[in-house]
Design a protein around this motif. Structure first.
Motif, PDB file in Angstrom:
ATOM      1  N   THR A 189      39.470 -76.162 -17.217  1.00  0.00           N
ATOM      2  CA  THR A 189      40.127 -77.353 -16.702  1.00  0.00           C
ATOM      3  C   THR A 189      39.080 -78.370 -16.258  1.00  0.00           C
ATOM      4  OG1 THR A 189      42.015 -76.077 -15.899  1.00  0.00           O
ATOM      5  CG2 THR A 189      41.659 -78.210 -14.880  1.00  0.00           C
ATOM      6  N   VAL A 190      39.344 -79.626 -16.526  1.00  0.00           N
ATOM      7  CA  VAL A 190      38.523 -80.710 -15.999  1.00  0.00           C
ATOM      8  C   VAL A 190      39.446 -81.612 -15.186  1.00  0.00           C
ATOM      9  CG1 VAL A 190      37.034 -82.680 -16.526  1.00  0.00           C
ATOM     10  CG2 VAL A 190      36.944 -80.617 -17.963  1.00  0.00           C
ATOM     11  N   VAL A 191      39.128 -81.758 -13.916  1.00  0.00           N
ATOM     12  CA  VAL A 191      39.888 -82.615 -13.017  1.00  0.00           C
ATOM     13  C   VAL A 191      39.186 -83.967 -12.987  1.00  0.00           C
ATOM     14  CG1 VAL A 191      40.720 -82.949 -10.657  1.00  0.00           C
ATOM     15  CG2 VAL A 191      40.565 -80.632 -11.621  1.00  0.00           C
ATOM     16  N   VAL A 192      39.895 -85.021 -13.358  1.00  0.00           N
ATOM     17  CA  VAL A 192      39.312 -86.364 -13.387  1.00  0.00           C
ATOM     18  C   VAL A 192      39.740 -87.098 -12.126  1.00  0.00           C
ATOM     19  CG1 VAL A 192      39.135 -88.524 -14.663  1.00  0.00           C
ATOM     20  CG2 VAL A 192      39.312 -86.359 -15.905  1.00  0.00           C
ATOM     21  N   HIS A 193      38.758 -87.539 -11.367  1.00  0.00           N
ATOM     22  CA  HIS A 193      38.971 -88.221 -10.098  1.00  0.00           C
ATOM     23  C   HIS A 193      39.719 -89.538 -10.304  1.00  0.00           C
ATOM     24  CE1 HIS A 193      37.998 -89.116  -5.926  1.00  0.00           C
ATOM     25  NE2 HIS A 193      37.629 -90.333  -6.295  1.00  0.00           N
ATOM     26  N   THR A 208      39.113 -84.277  -5.286  1.00  0.00           N
ATOM     27  CA  THR A 208      38.760 -83.718  -6.592  1.00  0.00           C
ATOM     28  C   THR A 208      37.931 -82.451  -6.424  1.00  0.00           C
ATOM     29  OG1 THR A 208      38.879 -85.894  -7.594  1.00  0.00           O
ATOM     30  CG2 THR A 208      37.604 -84.230  -8.784  1.00  0.00           C
ATOM     31  N   ILE A 209      36.995 -82.472  -5.501  1.00  0.00           N
ATOM     32  CA  ILE A 209      36.170 -81.295  -5.236  1.00  0.00           C
ATOM     33  C   ILE A 209      37.032 -80.141  -4.726  1.00  0.00           C
ATOM     34  CG2 ILE A 209      34.347 -80.404  -3.711  1.00  0.00           C
ATOM     35  CD1 ILE A 209      33.026 -83.237  -4.063  1.00  0.00           C
ATOM     36  N   GLU A 210      37.978 -80.446  -3.861  1.00  0.00           N
ATOM     37  CA  GLU A 210      38.872 -79.397  -3.354  1.00  0.00           C
ATOM     38  C   GLU A 210      39.743 -78.842  -4.479  1.00  0.00           C
ATOM     39  OE1 GLU A 210      40.714 -76.715  -0.711  1.00  0.00           O
ATOM     40  OE2 GLU A 210      38.777 -77.733  -0.732  1.00  0.00           O
ATOM     41  N   ALA A 211      40.219 -79.697  -5.355  1.00  0.00           N
ATOM     42  CA  ALA A 211      41.020 -79.217  -6.494  1.00  0.00           C
ATOM     43  C   ALA A 211      40.190 -78.282  -7.378  1.00  0.00           C
ATOM     44  CB  ALA A 211      41.540 -80.398  -7.304  1.00  0.00           C
ATOM     45  N   ILE A 212      38.941 -78.653  -7.645  1.00  0.00           N
ATOM     46  CA  ILE A 212      38.049 -77.802  -8.441  1.00  0.00           C
ATOM     47  C   ILE A 212      37.867 -76.451  -7.753  1.00  0.00           C
ATOM     48  CG2 ILE A 212      35.657 -77.527  -9.243  1.00  0.00           C
ATOM     49  CD1 ILE A 212      35.589 -80.623  -9.474  1.00  0.00           C
ATOM     50  N   ARG A 213      37.619 -76.482  -6.460  1.00  0.00           N
ATOM     51  CA  ARG A 213      37.423 -75.246  -5.703  1.00  0.00           C
ATOM     52  C   ARG A 213      38.654 -74.342  -5.802  1.00  0.00           C
ATOM     53  NH1 ARG A 213      38.646 -72.708  -1.366  1.00  0.00           N
ATOM     54  NH2 ARG A 213      39.978 -74.291  -0.471  1.00  0.00           N
ATOM     55  N   LEU A 263      41.031 -74.387  -8.056  1.00  0.00           N
ATOM     56  CA  LEU A 263      41.329 -73.954  -9.422  1.00  0.00           C
ATOM     57  C   LEU A 263      40.415 -72.832  -9.889  1.00  0.00           C
ATOM     58  CD1 LEU A 263      42.143 -77.390 -11.041  1.00  0.00           C
ATOM     59  CD2 LEU A 263      43.735 -75.489 -10.709  1.00  0.00           C
ATOM     60  N   GLY A 264      39.274 -72.676  -9.259  1.00  0.00           N
ATOM     61  CA  GLY A 264      38.420 -71.536  -9.542  1.00  0.00           C
ATOM     62  C   GLY A 264      37.253 -71.839 -10.457  1.00  0.00           C
ATOM     63  N   PRO A 265      36.575 -70.779 -10.897  1.00  0.00           N
ATOM     64  CA  PRO A 265      35.293 -70.930 -11.594  1.00  0.00           C
ATOM     65  C   PRO A 265      35.373 -71.582 -12.971  1.00  0.00           C
ATOM     66  CG  PRO A 265      35.984 -68.638 -11.586  1.00  0.00           C
ATOM     67  CD  PRO A 265      36.950 -69.381 -10.711  1.00  0.00           C
ATOM     68  N   ASP A 266      36.550 -71.698 -13.546  1.00  0.00           N
ATOM     69  CA  ASP A 266      36.675 -72.325 -14.859  1.00  0.00           C
ATOM     70  C   ASP A 266      37.026 -73.804 -14.772  1.00  0.00           C
ATOM     71  OD1 ASP A 266      36.089 -69.950 -16.210  1.00  0.00           O
ATOM     72  OD2 ASP A 266      38.172 -69.289 -16.085  1.00  0.00           O
ATOM     73  N   ALA A 267      36.960 -74.356 -13.573  1.00  0.00           N
ATOM     74  CA  ALA A 267      37.285 -75.776 -13.379  1.00  0.00           C
ATOM     75  C   ALA A 267      36.018 -76.578 -13.088  1.00  0.00           C
ATOM     76  CB  ALA A 267      38.283 -75.945 -12.236  1.00  0.00           C
ATOM     77  N   ARG A 268      35.995 -77.782 -13.611  1.00  0.00           N
ATOM     78  CA  ARG A 268      34.924 -78.749 -13.356  1.00  0.00           C
ATOM     79  C   ARG A 268      35.590 -80.083 -13.080  1.00  0.00           C
ATOM     80  NH1 ARG A 268      33.058 -74.490 -13.543  1.00  0.00           N
ATOM     81  NH2 ARG A 268      31.181 -73.740 -14.543  1.00  0.00           N
ATOM     82  N   GLY A 269      34.784 -81.096 -12.746  1.00  0.00           N
ATOM     83  CA  GLY A 269      35.368 -82.382 -12.430  1.00  0.00           C
ATOM     84  C   GLY A 269      34.549 -83.553 -12.908  1.00  0.00           C
ATOM     85  N   ILE A 270      35.224 -84.692 -12.919  1.00  0.00           N
ATOM     86  CA  ILE A 270      34.619 -85.989 -13.188  1.00  0.00           C
ATOM     87  C   ILE A 270      34.796 -86.786 -11.908  1.00  0.00           C
ATOM     88  CG2 ILE A 270      34.643 -88.062 -14.614  1.00  0.00           C
ATOM     89  CD1 ILE A 270      33.950 -85.445 -16.127  1.00  0.00           C
ATOM     90  N   GLY A 271      33.693 -87.268 -11.336  1.00  0.00           N
ATOM     91  CA  GLY A 271      33.736 -87.975 -10.069  1.00  0.00           C
ATOM     92  C   GLY A 271      33.541 -89.467 -10.224  1.00  0.00           C
ATOM     93  N   LEU A 272      33.473 -90.120  -9.093  1.00  0.00           N
ATOM     94  CA  LEU A 272      33.295 -91.561  -9.059  1.00  0.00           C
ATOM     95  C   LEU A 272      32.309 -91.885  -7.948  1.00  0.00           C
ATOM     96  CD1 LEU A 272      34.244 -94.285 -10.187  1.00  0.00           C
ATOM     97  CD2 LEU A 272      36.118 -94.226  -8.555  1.00  0.00           C
ATOM     98  N   VAL A 273      31.309 -92.676  -8.271  1.00  0.00           N
ATOM     99  CA  VAL A 273      30.321 -93.099  -7.277  1.00  0.00           C
ATOM    100  C   VAL A 273      30.182 -94.604  -7.332  1.00  0.00           C
ATOM    101  CG1 VAL A 273      29.036 -90.920  -7.357  1.00  0.00           C
ATOM    102  CG2 VAL A 273      28.340 -92.819  -8.839  1.00  0.00           C
TER     103      VAL A 273
END
Length: 187
Positions: free
Chosen positions: A25-29, A40-45, A47-57
């Motif tokens: 899974t990829v969670v897009v911020h 987004t970081i909490e959602a990744i956490r 969802l577990g080890p198979d989840a990553r994310g796209i952030g915004l800075v």
């Protein structure tokens, strides 16, 4: 619709992934949260080890901020070239070397027909991968021979960029068959 609590959403998501055979899974911020990536970081956490994310800075994000995002599972940074936002194209170009050092990429929302001529050469030189969202959000009626879309497909062919085959609902209306030639050109 899933229940509105995080655990209910997570269970519904897991069931959908199992049904479809999706392993990661990829969670897009969302821009709704600005450059605050906590949800987004909490959602990744969760969802577990198979989840990553796209952030915004924001423009000028420093190494400590990028390190923290990378540590939390953020693998890319969003840039909305269509509507603007907290990160500009100049800011993204300045961040690109730092993203590359952290094995991160730049995910861009563009209109291929409007923006490719402005950015293609810079994308070719980018030190980190560039991924265009939503099949480049092209002008569907112009078809795959439209010059900006052609440039985008060349970038993909050259290995200078990737394109997400997503968001057809943004460019067309159901049943989205008019996007088939564009998707086929990218594939």
């Amino acid at each position: 619709p899933a229940p509105l609590d995080m655990d209910g959403l997570r269970a519904a998501h897991r069931a959908q992934c199992e049904t479809l055979g999706i392993e990661r899974t990829v969670v897009v911020h969302s821009i709704v949260y600005g450059a605050e990536n906590a949800v987004t970081i909490e959602a990744i956490r969760r969802l577990g080890p198979d989840a990553r994310g796209i952030g915004l800075v924001k423009d000028g994000a420093g190494p400590r901020a990028l390190d923290a995002l990378a540590e939390a599972g953020i693998k890319g940074i969003r840039l909305n070239y269509v509507h603007g936002g907290v990160l500009s194209w100049a800011g993204a170009q300045a961040l690109a070397p730092a993203l590359a050092e952290r094995d991160m990429h730049l995910q861009m929302l563009v209109n291929a027909n409007k923006h490719m001529s402005e950015i293609a050469e810079a994308v070719r030189r980018f030190p980190c991968p560039v991924i265009f969202d939503h099949i480049g959000w092209p002008k569907v009626a112009a078809g795959p021979s439209e010059p900006g879309f052609q440039t985008m497909t060349e970038l993909v062919r050259e290995g200078a960029a990737y394109v997400k085959l997503s968001g057809l609902y943004r460019t067309s209306t159901a049943p989205w068959q008019d996007t088939d030639p564009l998707v086929a050109a990218l594939v």
